[in-house]
Motif scaffolding. Structure first.
Motif, PDB file in Angstrom:
ATOM      1  N   GLY A 275      -6.966   7.372  26.850  1.00 27.17           N
ATOM      2  CA  GLY A 275      -5.755   7.757  26.125  1.00 27.17           C
ATOM      3  C   GLY A 275      -5.840   9.224  25.767  1.00 27.17           C
ATOM      4  N   ASN A 276      -4.715   9.807  25.346  1.00 29.26           N
ATOM      5  CA  ASN A 276      -4.762  11.231  25.025  1.00 29.26           C
ATOM      6  C   ASN A 276      -5.203  11.435  23.579  1.00 29.26           C
ATOM      7  OD1 ASN A 276      -2.596  10.757  23.384  1.00 29.26           O
ATOM      8  ND2 ASN A 276      -1.085  11.776  24.681  1.00 29.26           N
ATOM      9  N   LYS A 277      -5.163  12.672  23.130  1.00 28.95           N
ATOM     10  CA  LYS A 277      -5.705  12.990  21.802  1.00 28.95           C
ATOM     11  C   LYS A 277      -4.904  12.345  20.686  1.00 28.95           C
ATOM     12  CE  LYS A 277      -8.125  17.245  22.920  1.00 28.95           C
ATOM     13  NZ  LYS A 277      -7.754  17.473  24.334  1.00 28.95           N
ATOM     14  N   GLU A 278      -3.635  11.999  20.998  1.00 33.08           N
ATOM     15  CA  GLU A 278      -2.806  11.342  19.980  1.00 33.08           C
ATOM     16  C   GLU A 278      -2.914   9.821  20.069  1.00 33.08           C
ATOM     17  OE1 GLU A 278      -1.347  14.157  21.681  1.00 33.08           O
ATOM     18  OE2 GLU A 278      -2.189  15.161  19.922  1.00 33.08           O
ATOM     19  N   GLY A 279      -3.743   9.328  20.971  1.00 32.97           N
ATOM     20  CA  GLY A 279      -3.921   7.888  21.085  1.00 32.97           C
ATOM     21  C   GLY A 279      -2.870   7.216  21.955  1.00 32.97           C
ATOM     22  N   GLY A 282      -4.135   4.960  27.952  1.00 34.73           N
ATOM     23  CA  GLY A 282      -5.517   4.508  27.988  1.00 34.73           C
ATOM     24  C   GLY A 282      -5.621   3.062  28.433  1.00 34.73           C
ATOM     25  N   ILE A 283      -6.808   2.722  28.888  1.00 33.56           N
ATOM     26  CA  ILE A 283      -7.061   1.398  29.431  1.00 33.56           C
ATOM     27  C   ILE A 283      -7.418   0.429  28.308  1.00 33.56           C
ATOM     28  CG2 ILE A 283      -8.570   0.093  30.992  1.00 33.56           C
ATOM     29  CD1 ILE A 283      -6.916   2.083  32.531  1.00 33.56           C
ATOM     30  N   TYR A 284      -6.917  -0.795  28.410  1.00 30.50           N
ATOM     31  CA  TYR A 284      -7.367  -1.869  27.530  1.00 30.50           C
ATOM     32  C   TYR A 284      -8.413  -2.655  28.311  1.00 30.50           C
ATOM     33  CZ  TYR A 284      -3.055  -1.144  24.819  1.00 30.50           C
ATOM     34  OH  TYR A 284      -2.046  -0.626  24.072  1.00 30.50           O
ATOM     35  N   GLY A 308     -15.279   5.344  27.883  1.00 31.77           N
ATOM     36  CA  GLY A 308     -13.842   5.369  28.147  1.00 31.77           C
ATOM     37  C   GLY A 308     -13.097   4.236  27.484  1.00 31.77           C
ATOM     38  N   SER A 309     -11.849   4.038  27.948  1.00 32.09           N
ATOM     39  CA  SER A 309     -10.932   2.990  27.493  1.00 32.09           C
ATOM     40  C   SER A 309     -10.373   3.236  26.089  1.00 32.09           C
ATOM     41  CB  SER A 309     -11.566   1.594  27.516  1.00 32.09           C
ATOM     42  OG  SER A 309     -11.932   1.270  28.828  1.00 32.09           O
ATOM     43  N   ALA A 310      -9.091   2.886  25.920  1.00 27.55           N
ATOM     44  CA  ALA A 310      -8.482   2.993  24.596  1.00 27.55           C
ATOM     45  C   ALA A 310      -9.022   1.877  23.707  1.00 27.55           C
ATOM     46  CB  ALA A 310      -6.964   2.897  24.711  1.00 27.55           C
ATOM     47  N   ILE A 311      -9.171   0.694  24.313  1.00 17.94           N
ATOM     48  CA  ILE A 311      -9.713  -0.458  23.578  1.00 17.94           C
ATOM     49  C   ILE A 311     -10.819  -1.089  24.416  1.00 17.94           C
ATOM     50  CG2 ILE A 311      -9.230  -2.776  22.700  1.00 17.94           C
ATOM     51  CD1 ILE A 311      -6.330  -1.885  22.252  1.00 17.94           C
ATOM     52  N   THR A 312     -11.957  -1.280  23.813  1.00 23.13           N
ATOM     53  CA  THR A 312     -13.056  -1.963  24.500  1.00 23.13           C
ATOM     54  C   THR A 312     -13.408  -3.231  23.726  1.00 23.13           C
ATOM     55  OG1 THR A 312     -13.931   0.128  25.323  1.00 23.13           O
ATOM     56  CG2 THR A 312     -15.435  -1.753  25.319  1.00 23.13           C
ATOM     57  N   TRP A 313     -13.459  -4.311  24.446  1.00 19.85           N
ATOM     58  CA  TRP A 313     -13.757  -5.641  23.875  1.00 19.85           C
ATOM     59  C   TRP A 313     -14.753  -6.255  24.838  1.00 19.85           C
ATOM     60  CZ3 TRP A 313     -13.216 -10.664  25.659  1.00 19.85           C
ATOM     61  CH2 TRP A 313     -13.008 -11.707  24.726  1.00 19.85           C
ATOM     62  N   GLN A 339      -9.732   6.055  20.044  1.00 20.18           N
ATOM     63  CA  GLN A 339     -10.357   4.939  20.760  1.00 20.18           C
ATOM     64  C   GLN A 339     -10.865   3.875  19.786  1.00 20.18           C
ATOM     65  OE1 GLN A 339     -12.894   7.674  23.276  1.00 20.18           O
ATOM     66  NE2 GLN A 339     -12.975   5.824  24.497  1.00 20.18           N
ATOM     67  N   GLN A 340     -10.850   2.629  20.247  1.00 14.01           N
ATOM     68  CA  GLN A 340     -11.425   1.540  19.464  1.00 14.01           C
ATOM     69  C   GLN A 340     -12.392   0.758  20.344  1.00 14.01           C
ATOM     70  OE1 GLN A 340      -8.350  -0.791  17.227  1.00 14.01           O
ATOM     71  NE2 GLN A 340      -7.004   0.094  18.755  1.00 14.01           N
ATOM     72  N   ALA A 341     -13.565   0.493  19.810  1.00 17.06           N
ATOM     73  CA  ALA A 341     -14.524  -0.318  20.560  1.00 17.06           C
ATOM     74  C   ALA A 341     -15.085  -1.399  19.653  1.00 17.06           C
ATOM     75  CB  ALA A 341     -15.648   0.556  21.105  1.00 17.06           C
ATOM     76  N   ASP A 342     -15.085  -2.617  20.143  1.00 15.53           N
ATOM     77  CA  ASP A 342     -15.749  -3.715  19.466  1.00 15.53           C
ATOM     78  C   ASP A 342     -16.656  -4.299  20.531  1.00 15.53           C
ATOM     79  OD1 ASP A 342     -16.297  -6.418  18.383  1.00 15.53           O
ATOM     80  OD2 ASP A 342     -14.842  -5.851  16.846  1.00 15.53           O
ATOM     81  N   THR A 343     -17.923  -3.958  20.450  1.00 13.82           N
ATOM     82  CA  THR A 343     -18.822  -4.335  21.536  1.00 13.82           C
ATOM     83  C   THR A 343     -20.199  -4.678  20.989  1.00 13.82           C
ATOM     84  OG1 THR A 343     -19.728  -3.667  23.687  1.00 13.82           O
ATOM     85  CG2 THR A 343     -19.439  -1.929  22.066  1.00 13.82           C
ATOM     86  N   GLY A 344     -20.910  -5.464  21.743  1.00 20.28           N
ATOM     87  CA  GLY A 344     -22.229  -5.908  21.314  1.00 20.28           C
ATOM     88  C   GLY A 344     -22.738  -6.944  22.290  1.00 20.28           C
ATOM     89  N   SER A 345     -23.456  -7.931  21.787  1.00 24.58           N
ATOM     90  CA  SER A 345     -24.092  -8.863  22.699  1.00 24.58           C
ATOM     91  C   SER A 345     -24.278 -10.221  22.039  1.00 24.58           C
ATOM     92  CB  SER A 345     -25.457  -8.303  23.125  1.00 24.58           C
ATOM     93  OG  SER A 345     -26.060  -9.165  24.068  1.00 24.58           O
ATOM     94  N   LYS A 346     -24.489 -11.208  22.885  1.00 26.22           N
ATOM     95  CA  LYS A 346     -24.900 -12.517  22.369  1.00 26.22           C
ATOM     96  C   LYS A 346     -26.188 -12.915  23.072  1.00 26.22           C
ATOM     97  CE  LYS A 346     -20.911 -14.721  23.145  1.00 26.22           C
ATOM     98  NZ  LYS A 346     -19.908 -15.810  23.180  1.00 26.22           N
ATOM     99  N   MET A 347     -27.136 -13.360  22.307  1.00 26.77           N
ATOM    100  CA  MET A 347     -28.377 -13.869  22.883  1.00 26.77           C
ATOM    101  C   MET A 347     -28.527 -15.314  22.407  1.00 26.77           C
ATOM    102  SD  MET A 347     -29.858 -11.533  24.703  1.00 26.77           S
ATOM    103  CE  MET A 347     -29.573  -9.784  25.013  1.00 26.77           C
ATOM    104  N   ILE A 348     -28.455 -16.230  23.342  1.00 30.95           N
ATOM    105  CA  ILE A 348     -28.562 -17.639  22.986  1.00 30.95           C
ATOM    106  C   ILE A 348     -29.911 -18.160  23.483  1.00 30.95           C
ATOM    107  CG2 ILE A 348     -27.419 -19.898  23.076  1.00 30.95           C
ATOM    108  CD1 ILE A 348     -25.543 -17.694  22.076  1.00 30.95           C
TER     109      ILE A 348
END
Lengths: 481, 250
Positions: A275-279, A282-284, A308-313, A339-348
Motif C-alpha cells: 500500500g502507499n504511504k497513506e495506507g 496493498g495486498i491482503y 510486504g502486504s497491507a494486511i498479513t494474517w 501496514q498491519q501484521a498479525d503473525t506468529g506460530s502454533k506448535m502442537i
C-alpha cells in the motif's frame, strides 16, 4: 560486505521497487464465485473427479463459514463476488530453451533481480516460476528426476501423480480448517508440488517465485511438500508484486508432511505491495501454512521475512506427532506506514520428547501495527516435551504499535515451556553513534534493524539472506523523523 | 579551524553552557578540564551535533562555516570526530561492516572512490596495530562484549581509520588502567599532525602526562574560567578544583 554496500546503495531509491506491470495477454474468467466457477476452474485444468469433489466440498463448507475476526487487524470488507478466480498467461509455454521465452517475461525477471539463466548457472537452484497462477518454466526438473525427486507445478502433479495428491492433499490443512483455507481449497489455481523419496537428500535448494500480475485477480496458491523417510529438502519461497491501487486478496495454503527422520526447511521472503504511504492499496495476505511431523525424529522449520502486504494474517505451524520430532519457527516481520501484521506460530506437541522453538522479531514503524500471536500446546501424552519461545518487538517511533498474544497450554507435568518477550525502542544513542561516524540516520536504522534481526536472517539460505537484508532496509525507508 | 563565540546551551530548560569562547587552530592540542557537572561533555556533544541540546545563543564556526546548522553525519564527514565517553553497543552489526560503511561515507564525501572489501581489510589491519586492536574484536558486533578499555581503544582505532581534522576525546581516560591509557595516548599522539587538532576533555590530569596539551582550559559552571599552558593541569592536580570554585564565588 560488497553486498552490504549494494544494500546501502539501494536504500537511496525511494518507492516500492517492484511496482511495474508486465503486459502479457491474460486469460481471465469472469468475476464471481459459485459452483459453476469452481467446475470451470476444475475443467480448465482438466482435473480428475477427486479434485473436483475436493473443491466442491471445500466450497460448500466455506459458504457456511464466516470471516475470522479475532486477529488484531482492521480488515475492510472483501466482496468475494468482485474477484476473478482464474487467470493464466494465454501463451501456454513449454520451452526447450530460454530463447523461446517471451522477452517481456524475461525482462520482468530481470527487474526482479532473478534472471533465470544466471540463476541456473550460479546458484544451482531449480526454479518453478509461478506467474499468474500457472507455472511458466521449470528448470532442473531432469536433474531432480534422476534422484526420484518430484518438483513440479501443482497442476502437473495432479495429472502425473494423482495418487500422491490424493493421499496427501488436505492432510495438514483440512478443507474446513479455516475460512481462507477453505476458500483456497475451493478455487486454488496452481502452486507447487514436491516429493522427496526415501533416503534422498535434495541436492539443491528448491525455490518458487510467486508473482501477482493481473488486476483484480485473486491469487490462490497451493503448495504441498512431502518428505519421505530419511529425506531432506530446503524449499524457498519469495514474492514480489506490482503496484496496484485496488486491494488484492491472497489466500495461499502450504502443507508439509514429513515421515520418519525426514527434514524440511521452508523459507519465505514476502515483499508484496504494502500500500502507499497513506495506507491506500496493498495486498491482503491470508495464509495458512502448516507442517505435520508425522514420522519419528522428523523436523520442520519455517523461516520467514515478512516486509510486504497491507494486511498479513499468517501462522506457520507444526504438528509434532512423531516421537522426538522437532518444529521451528523463525520470523522477522516489518510493518511501516499503515501496514498491519498479525503473525506468529502454533506448535502442537502430540508425540513424546517433541521439541519446538519460536523466535519472532517484530519491527514496527510509521503508523503500523505489528502483532505476534502464538500457541504452544502440549498434549497430555506428549511427555518430556520442550518449547522455547522468544518474541522481541522493536519500535521505531511512538506512533506505531507492537503487541504480543502468547497462548500456552501444557497438558502434562514433565514438559517445559519457556516464553521470553522484550519490547524496545530503537536507541537514539545508537543512531547518534552511527551519525557521528558519518552514517546518515536512514542507513543507521537499516544497520541496526538488520543487526536486530540477524538471528533469524542467519537461518536463511545465503542468497535469500541478502535479498532479505535489502528488503528490511527498503521497507523502512522514510520511517524516520 | 574551530571558533566558538559566546555559546549558550540548555537541556530541558536548564542552562548548562553559559557563554563559552574558544579558538582552536590546526596543530593544537586543547585540554578542557573541570569538576563533574561543569558542562564538559555537553560541549563535546554539542560540537558533534547531538540533538537533545538547545542552543540559545552564540555561534560556532568550523573552517569558517556555520557548524551548528550541519547534520551530525555531515560534521563527521567534514572531519569532526567524537571519541565517546560511553561508546554505544549495536548488537548484531559486525564491527567490520560498520567501519567499512563509515570509511566509505567519508570517502564519498571527499569525492574518493569507495574501498572494496579487500582494500578495506588491508587498511584496517594497518590501523589495528596502532592501538593494539585484536582481530577477534573487529569480528564482533559493534562494542558488544567489549571491556571498558577495549571500547576506548576501539574509539581511537576508529579515529585512526577516519583521520579526523578535529578530534574531541570525551573522558577517554575514564575506566582505563595505566597500560591501556598508554596505548590509547600513543595512538592519539601517532595520529597527530600539524594539520589536525585535538580537544581532550578530562577530569583528571593523568591523561595529560601522555597527551601533552598546548592549552589547558578550566570549565566551571558552564564557563571557561581559566586558560593557560600545560602547567595549569599540574596545578589542578595538586590543588584540586576547590580553589577554582572559591575564585568563582562558590
Amino acid at each position: 560486505m560488497e553486498e552490504q554496500d549494494q544494500i546501502l546503495n539501494d536504500v537511496t531509491q525511494g518507492d516500492y521497487k517492484y511496482g511495474f506491470v508486465t503486459d502479457i495477454e491474460t486469460d481471465i474468467i469472469e468475476k464471481g464465485l459459485n459452483e459453476n466457477v469452481i467446475r470451470t476452474i476444475s475443467e480448465k485444468k482438466n482435473e480428475p473427479d477427486f479434485m473436483l469433489d475436493f473443491r466442491l466440498n471445500a466450497f460448500r463448507k466455506w459458504q457456511k463459514m464466516k470471516m475470522p475476526n479475532w486477529a488484531y487487524l482492521k480488515i475492510p470488507p472483501i466482496d468475494f463476488q468482485e474477484i476473478s478466480y482464474y487467470a493464466a498467461p494465454t501463451q501456454k509455454p513449454k520451452y526447450e530453451s530460454m530463447d523461446e521465452v517471451d522477452p517481456e517475461l524475461i525482462d520482468t525477471f530481470n527487474k526482479l533481480g532473478i534472471p533465470l539463466e544466471e540463476q541456473k548457472l550460479l546458484a544451482g537452484v531449480a526454479v518453478d516460476v509461478v506467474m499468474d497462477s500457472v507455472s511458466v518454466k521449470t528448470t532442473f526438473k531432469e536433474a531432480l528426476a534422476e534422484k526420484g525427486i518430484i518438483f513440479c507445478s501443482f497442476s502437473d502433479a495432479v495429472q502425473d501423480h494423482p495418487d500422491l495428491i490424493k493421499k496427501y492433499l488436505g492432510q495438514a490443512v483440512p478443507v474446513a480448517d479455516n475460512y481462507f483455507a477453505a476458500l483456497n481449497s475451493a478455487v486454488f489455481s496452481d502452486g507447487s508440488f514436491c516429493y522427496i523419496p526415501k533416503g534422498v537428500r535434495c541436492p539443491m535448494e528448491l525455490s518458487t517465485y510467486f508473482r501477482i500480475n493481473a488486476a483484480n485477480t485473486g491469487q490462490f496458491e497451493r503448495t504441498l511438500i512431502v518428505a519421505d523417510d530419511d529425506s531432506y529438502v530446503s524449499y524457498l519461497e519469495g514474492c514480489t508484486a506490482p503496484m496496484r491501487d485496488e486491494n488484492q486478496l491472497h489466500a495461499a495454503v502450504v502443507e508439509i508432511i514429513t515421515h520418519d527422520r525426514a527434514e524440511v526447511k521452508y523459507s519465505t521472503v514476502q515483499n508484496w505491495y504494502p500500500g502507499n504511504k497513506e495506507g491506500i492499496g496493498g495486498i491482503y495476505n491470508f495464509v495458512t501454512k502448516r507442517g505435520i511431523c508425522r514420522g519419528v525424529s522428523s523436523k520442520i522449520s519455517w523461516t520467514q521475512v515478512e516486509t510486504g502486504s497491507a494486511i498479513t494474517w499468517k501462522y506457520p505451524s507444526c504438528v509434532l506427532i512423531g516421537d522426538n520430532s522437532i518444529g521451528e519457527f523463525n520470523s522477522v516481520a516489518v510493518t511501516n506506514n499503515y501496514q498491519q501484521a498479525d503473525t506468529g506460530s502454533k506448535m502442537i506437541h502430540i508425540g513424546k520428547n517433541t521439541k519446538s522453538t519460536i523466535i519472532s522479531k517484530g519491527i514496527s514503524a510509521g503508523k503500523s501495527d505489528n502483532s505476534y500471536r502464538g500457541l504452544v500446546k502440549v498434549m497430555p501424552n506428549a511427555k518430556n516435551s520442550r518449547n522455547f519461545s522468544q518474541c522481541d518487538s522493536l519500535l521505531l517511533n511512538d506512533t506505531c504499535g507492537a503487541h504480543t498474544f502468547p497462548y500456552i497450554e501444557v497438558g502434562n507435568k514433565s514438559s517445559i515451556v519457556e516464553h521470553e518477550a522484550t519490547t524496545s525502542k530503537i536507541g537514539e544513542d545508537q543512531i547518534f553513534y552511527c551519525n557521528q561516524r558519518g552514517i546518515d540516520t536512514e542507513k543507521a536504522i537499516g544497520m541496526i534493524v538488520n543487526g536486530y534481526a540477524k538471528e533469524v536472517l542467519n537461518k536463511l539460505p545465503m542468497e535469500f539472506a541478502v535479498e532479505a537484508q535489502k528488503l528490511l532496509q527498503i521497507s523502512l525507508e522514510g520511517s524516520v523523523g | 579551524m574551530l571558533s566558538i563565540k559566546n555559546l549558550y546551551v540548555s537541556v530541558e530548560g536548564k542552562e548548562i553552557l553559559k557563554g563559552i569562547n574558544l579558538e582552536v587552530k590546526p596543530g593544537e592540542v586543547h585540554a578542557i578540564m573541570g569538576p563533574n557537572g561543569s558542562g564538559k561533555s555537553t560541549l563535546a556533544n554539542v560540537l558533534a551535533g547531538k540533538e537533545e541540546y538547545e542552543i540559545t545563543s552564540g555561534e560556532v564556526t568550523y573552517f569558517n562555516e556555520d557548524l551548528l546548522e550541519k547534520a551530525p553525519e555531515k560534521r563527521a564527514k567534514e572531519g569532526i570526530f567524537l571519541s565517546f565517553q560511553y561508546p554505544v553497543e549495536i548488537p548484531g552489526v559486525p564491527m567490520v561492516n560498520f567501519l567499512k560503511t563509515a570509511v566509505n561515507e567519508h570517502r564519498k564525501n571527499k569525492g574518493e572512490k569507495e574501498l572494496k572489501a579487500g582494500e578495506f581489510l588491508k587498511l584496517m589491519r594497518e590501523k589495528m596495530d596502532l592501538v593494539e586492536m585484536h582481530t577477534q574484536l573487529t569480528n564482533r558486533s559493534v562494542n558488544e562484549g567489549f571491556s571498558g578499555g577495549e571500547k576506548k581503544k576501539n574509539e581511537i582505532f576508529q579515529m585512526a581509520l577516519l583521520e579526523p581534522k578535529l578530534a574531541i576525546l570525551d573522558e577517554t581516560d575514564s575506566g582505563l588502567d595505566i597500560d591501556a591509557l598508554k596505548t590509547v595516548a600513543h595512538g592519539v599522539n601517532a595520529l597527530k599532525t600539524s594539520e589536525n587538532a585535538t580537544i581532550v576533555v578530562t577530569h583528571y590530569q593523568r591523561l595529560l602526562d601522555y597527551i601533552v596539551p598546548d592549552f589547558v582550559h578550566v570549565l566551571y559552571n558552564g564557563k571557561i574560567v581559566k586558560s593557560a599552558g600545560k602547567e595549569l593541569a599540574f596545578e589542578l592536580e595538586e590543588k584540586g578544583y576547590d580553589w577554582i570554585k572559591k575564585e568563582n564565588g562558590n
